[in-house]
Design a protein around this motif. Structure first.
Motif, PDB file in Angstrom:
ATOM      1  N   ASP A 171       0.965  -1.127  -0.140  1.00 50.81           N
ATOM      2  CA  ASP A 171       0.042   0.027   0.043  1.00 50.81           C
ATOM      3  C   ASP A 171       0.940   1.165   0.185  1.00 50.81           C
ATOM      4  O   ASP A 171       1.452   1.696   1.105  1.00 50.81           O
ATOM      5  N   MET A 172       1.211   1.806  -1.457  1.00 53.16           N
ATOM      6  CA  MET A 172       2.220   2.909  -1.334  1.00 53.16           C
ATOM      7  C   MET A 172       1.538   4.384  -0.674  1.00 53.16           C
ATOM      8  O   MET A 172       1.972   5.031  -0.372  1.00 53.16           O
ATOM      9  N   ASP A 173       0.299   4.193  -0.673  1.00 48.37           N
ATOM     10  CA  ASP A 173      -0.556   5.529  -0.228  1.00 48.37           C
ATOM     11  C   ASP A 173      -0.418   5.587   1.280  1.00 48.37           C
ATOM     12  O   ASP A 173      -0.053   6.628   1.883  1.00 48.37           O
ATOM     13  N   ALA A 174      -0.518   4.398   1.727  1.00 46.20           N
ATOM     14  CA  ALA A 174      -0.636   4.178   3.329  1.00 46.20           C
ATOM     15  C   ALA A 174       0.763   4.169   3.880  1.00 46.20           C
ATOM     16  O   ALA A 174       1.027   4.352   5.102  1.00 46.20           O
ATOM     17  N   GLY A 175       1.609   3.834   3.041  1.00 46.77           N
ATOM     18  CA  GLY A 175       2.958   3.385   3.337  1.00 46.77           C
ATOM     19  C   GLY A 175       3.158   2.292   4.386  1.00 46.77           C
ATOM     20  O   GLY A 175       3.706   2.146   5.294  1.00 46.77           O
ATOM     21  N   ILE A 176       2.439   1.069   3.800  1.00 49.89           N
ATOM     22  CA  ILE A 176       2.352   0.006   4.549  1.00 49.89           C
ATOM     23  C   ILE A 176       2.457  -1.193   3.665  1.00 49.89           C
ATOM     24  O   ILE A 176       2.076  -1.506   2.753  1.00 49.89           O
ATOM     25  N   LEU A 177       3.218  -2.295   4.230  1.00 48.59           N
ATOM     26  CA  LEU A 177       3.463  -3.692   3.675  1.00 48.59           C
ATOM     27  C   LEU A 177       2.795  -4.598   4.446  1.00 48.59           C
ATOM     28  O   LEU A 177       2.976  -4.515   5.784  1.00 48.59           O
ATOM     29  N   SER A 178       1.933  -5.422   3.952  1.00 48.48           N
ATOM     30  CA  SER A 178       1.285  -6.562   4.504  1.00 48.48           C
ATOM     31  C   SER A 178       2.104  -7.904   4.474  1.00 48.48           C
ATOM     32  O   SER A 178       2.156  -8.450   3.309  1.00 48.48           O
TER      33      SER A 178
END
Length: 328
Positions: free
Chosen positions: A166-173
């Motif tokens: 998630d590049m908008d939130a800056g999160i890798l799951s």
């Protein structure tokens, strides 16, 4: 579990043992392959065996001429676990004493300097396009930066799907990592921007379920591909490699991340006892002991902060023997 066809007199016990391990969170895939070979061995040599005898155990565990000490220890440990399972359900089995075979010298992680990291990443940026792997020059700069900047295991980055980034939130799951743990990993704005630029070039027509770092034939990048490129960048960056089993290794980027975090926190005067649980969660460690290992490593690599660490946290700094390197 893959549809392995176990054979021999212990096939049912092996299958149930693997199911139990996986039910409590272990992937147990490599171990299952070892046990598959063991089942073929017993099917051929001991097809009528009624118990897992000492003779069978020692013949299977004997060191092969081509085998490294570490591999023998791994095979022996896997068979020992099977024997313990059989004993627990009332089946006669010989349990090899713990540590029966001398362990190979533990590898102590290589901690890259800031200058080495800069030189390495510069080489990834100069990676050339090749027809056999058309996205290699785009993948490598992001892949290795992500491992270091996020403290990821190589497999965690390699097996990311597009929908996991998630590049908008800056999160890798991260899903189904070691011991089947999952977690969310925050990434920096700079890395998010790099991922966005990369994705626009590589994934314009991709599905969300496609691999973020694609290899050939709709598969993720292979371990071999990553390692070969890693060694090439290492050589071009002028970073010496000690040879097989000596390092530096790809996973040392993860170790370096942890040590650099701890060093930064100590210099800033942070409460390490409060920050260690944060690092534990971020890196996906199963136990606090795995994370505390980095305190000892950080103190040894950066002598200037050693006294401060020893003075403030003498009871939580373990002895540095390399023991947690393979589990982190």
């Amino acid at each position: 579990m893959k549809n392995f066809q176990f054979n021999g007199p212990f096939a049912e016990y092996i299958k149930n043992h693997i199911h139990l391990k996986q039910a409590v969170g272990y992937k147990y895939e490599t171990e299952a392959k070892h046990l598959l070979r063991f089942s073929s061995f017993t099917a051929e040599k001991y097809p009528e065996a009624l118990s897992l005898s000492k003779e069978i155990v020692f013949e299977w565990c004997s060191k092969k001429s081509y085998e490294a000490q570490a591999n023998q220890c791994a095979r022996s440990s896997i068979l020992r676990q099977l024997a313990m399972y059989m004993v627990n359900i009332g089946i006669d089995a010989y349990v090899l004493p713990k540590g029966y075979y001398p362990a190979a010298k533990q590898y102590v992680p290589y901690i890259y300097t800031e200058n080495e990291l800069q030189r390495f990443f510069q080489q990834t940026d100069q990676c050339c396009h090749v027809g056999e792997c058309p996205y290699r020059h785009l993948i490598m700069p992001i892949f290795f930066r992500m491992i270091y900047a996020c403290g990821l295991r190589s497999s965690e980055a390699r097996l990311l799907k597009i929908e996991d980034v998630d590049m908008d939130a800056g999160i890798l799951s991260i899903y189904h990592s070691k011991k089947d743990n999952s977690r969310l990993v925050a990434i920096s704005d700079d890395l998010s921007d790099r991922c966005r630029t990369y994705s626009e070039k590589v994934h314009s027509f991709s599905k969300k379920s496609d691999w973020f770092f694609p290899g050939l034939n709709e598969k993720p990048m292979t371990v071999v591909n990553i390692y070969r490129n890693f060694r090439r960048f290492l050589w071009k960056a002028g970073i010496s490699h000690g040879g097989r089993g000596k390092g530096p290794r790809v996973k040392d980027f993860r170790h370096t991340y942890a040590c650099h975090c701890l060093k930064k926190w100590v210099i800033e005067g942070k409460d390490i006892a409060a920050y260690l649980p944060v690092l534990k969660t971020y890196m996906g460690h199963y136990s606090f002991e795995e994370t505390a290992y980095y305190l000892r490593l950080t103190a040894d690599i950066f002598p200037d902060i050693s006294i401060k660490l020893e003075g403030c946290y003498p009871d939580i700094i373990p002895k540095l023997e390399g023991g947690y390197d393979e589990t982190n």
